[in-house]
Each structure stands twice: as structure tokens, then as C-alpha cells.
Design an enzyme around this catalytic site. Structure first.
Site, PDB file in Angstrom:
ATOM      1  CG  LEU A  50     -82.966 -60.803  51.943  1.00 23.81           C
ATOM      2  CD1 LEU A  50     -81.884 -61.872  51.876  1.00 23.81           C
ATOM      3  CD2 LEU A  50     -82.935 -59.934  50.687  1.00 23.81           C
ATOM      4  N   GLY A  53     -91.606 -66.940  55.246  1.00 24.04           N
ATOM      5  CA  GLY A  53     -92.407 -68.087  54.859  1.00 24.04           C
ATOM      6  C   GLY A  53     -93.067 -68.709  56.065  1.00 24.04           C
ATOM      7  CG  ASP A 178     -90.181 -76.138  47.765  1.00 21.47           C
ATOM      8  OD1 ASP A 178     -91.069 -76.272  46.896  1.00 21.47           O
ATOM      9  OD2 ASP A 178     -90.228 -75.273  48.657  1.00 21.47           O
TER      10      ASP A 178
END
Length: 304
Positions: A50, A53, A178
Site C-alpha cells: 500500500l 516510508g 503527524d
């Protein structure tokens, strides 16, 4: 995630002796890495990636028993964000935070945060299995599908739910740190939209007014006070980040970076309603003491 073990390969190269520090009861103490791999593989089917990072990768997956859609997050242990409890023992902040929010969901029946289903200690990495709302897409892709701009009424539906989610986090002293378009899912439920929060990788437990000195999160959206004072608090920072999200929804192809905002390269457009402009200003006050709280924003006239 370079150097981590692939679930479709053998266990060769995975350290069976490396242990995760005490986290929550969800981690299976006393079982070997091989046993946990076997349990994981028997329970879940991992599919395509998906996203990826700096700290790990997230895959689609299914729970084999009922084909329930899940998201499977692989994190190198060296990147697991840890905190220290009152006994001086380290624990995974993400697991602890999500466990607390999942308990809230079990009690109330609903939560904006995706539920944590399982945690596995797999040698060099930690694997988190979470619910995967389906169908859904992150808010960045959702915005692009709407040509980079939402009308006020559309944005209001999303922001109202985001504020409710922020209030839920504050009730549990959880600081996401975040909040941005990529970490917000839009789940389609017929004609209705449901907002879900994801990626608690840099989250922590913090009172809304407690000052933190180490910034975690996306540098683009760090609050102005961290730049000027070297300190920031959960409450005002969350409101700042919610303001940047709303700004980006209402200003086509704009990234509401803190430095750009401080140097007045970004301006709130005058074609927005007066109430909407006021709402944005209350979120994006340069001085944190001038920002509204989450509870105050929930009562703002623009939302009603």
C-alpha cells in the site's frame, strides 16, 4: 524496508535471539520468532504494498478465517518509536497508543482511529496488523480526484470529523504528531463519508499542554513555536496541523508548509466565507496561545 525479512521467503537471516522490550500484552512473550512467523502466516495472507516510508512498509492483506481486509505494517526495530514507562522499561509507543484507542473502540463501538488487531515480534522487525477500511483512499488522493480543491461544505464534513477524532485523542492524552492528508483515510459508506486516522508511528502520550522539545513528524508541518522556541505542545500543534489540512483542501494545489506560511507566501483566499476564514485564522495563529482549542473549534459557527 531494506534488510528486513520477507514473509514469502525463509526465515534465514532473521535474528531469533533479538527481543523487543516490554510493550503491551499484545506481544507474544515466550514464543520464538519462528513460532510467531508461523502464527502470522497461518492467520493472515499478505498481498500488494500500500505504501512505503522512511520507517517501514505497509501491505494489503486478508484475515484467512473470514477474508476481513487488513493492513500489515512492517517496521524495522531500529525505527520503532519507544518511550519509557514509570519502571524505566521501554515500550513501543505506537502499539501502546493504538491498544488504548482500540480499547476505546471496543467500549464505545466506534473510533476514528483504525483498530490494532495483532502485533508480532519477528526478529529484526515488528509487524502490526490493523483493520483496513474498504473502500477507502487517503485524503491526498481523494483531494486529487476532486481536482485538488474541495468546496467549503465538502471540506466542512471532513474537518468536523477530524475535530471529533482530535477530541477523542485528547481524552486519552494521545498526541498523534503527524496529522496530514496522507495520514487521513476517507472511507466511503454509501453517500456518506467517514474519516479515519492512520499511522501512529511517531505518536506519544502527552497532556495537551505539556511541552515537548524533540520534534517528531513531518518537518513541513512543524508548528511555528518549535522554530521560534524549540518547544511545542500537543493541543496547539494538533490544531495547527488541522488548520494546514483545511488550508490544503480549500486552496488548490497548495502545500501549507510552516515556513511558507510564516513568510507570507501563503494567504487565506478572500473568496472563502468570513466564518471559514475566521476558522482558519483560529487554527493557524502564529503564537500558540492565540489558537483555539479543539473544543472551541467544535463550537465554531462555521461548523454549524
Amino acid at each position: 524496508m531494506d534488510g528486513s525479512c520477507d514473509i514469502n521467503k525463509s526465515l534465514d537471516g532473521c535474528s531469533k535471539d533479538e527481543e523487543e522490550g516490554p510493550t503491551t500484552k499484545r506481544l507474544r512473550k515466550g514464543t520464538s520468532v519462528a513460532e510467531q512467523w508461523a502464527t502470522f502466516l497461518a492467520k493472515y495472507k499478505q498481498q500488494g504494498m500500500l505504501g512505503e516510508g522512511g520507517y517501514g512498509r505497509v501491505f494489503m492483506g486478508l484475515r484467512r478465517a473470514d477474508n476481513f481486509p487488513v493492513a500489515i505494517k512492517h517496521i524495522k526495530k531500529i525505527y520503532v518509536h519507544k518511550e519509557v514507562d514509570q519502571n524505566g522499561e521501554e515500550f513501543s509507543a505506537e502499539v501502546a497508543v493504538m491498544s488504548r484507542l482500540s480499547a476505546e473502540r471496543a467500549e464505545s463501538g466506534e473510533s476514528a482511529s483504525v483498530a490494532l488487531l495483532d502485533v508480532y515480534d519477528l526478529g529484526l522487525e515488528q509487524v502490526l496488523v490493523m483493520e483496513r477500511p474498504d473502500p477507502c483512499q487517503d485524503l491526498l488522493r481523494y483531494l486529487k480526484a476532486h481536482n485538488g480543491l474541495l468546496q467549503e461544505g465538502h471540506a466542512k464534513v471532513i474537518v468536523k470529523q477530524l475535530l471529533a477524532a482530535a477530541a477523542e485523542l485528547e481524552r486519552h492524552n494521545v498526541f498523534h504528531r503527524d496529522i496530514k492528508l496522507e495520514n487521513i483515510l476517507i472511507q466511503s459508506e454509501g453517500d456518506a463519508l467517514r474519516v479515519r486516522l492512520i499511522d501512529f508511528g511517531v505518536s506519544c502520550f502527552s497532556e495537551p499542554s505539556s511541552l515537548l522539545k524533540t520534534f517528531e513528524g513531518t518537518v513541513t508541518y512543524k508548528p511555528p513555536e518549535f522554530i521560534s522556541r524549540g518547544r511545542y505542545a500537543a493541543g496547539p500543534t494538533t490544531v495547527w496541523q488541522l488548520g494546514t489540512v483545511l488550508f490544503e483542501l480549500l486552496h488548490q494545489n497548495s502545500v501549507c508548509g510552516t515556513l511558507e506560511f510564516l513568510t507570507q507566501k501563503l494567504r487565506i483566499r478572500k473568496t472563502l466565507s468570513a466564518e471559514c476564514r475566521d476558522f482558519l485564522k483560529r487554527c493557524l495563529g502564529i503564537i500558540p496561545e492565540e489558537r483555539s482549542t479543539v473544543e472551541q473549534l467544535l463550537r465554531h459557527p462555521w461548523l454549524h
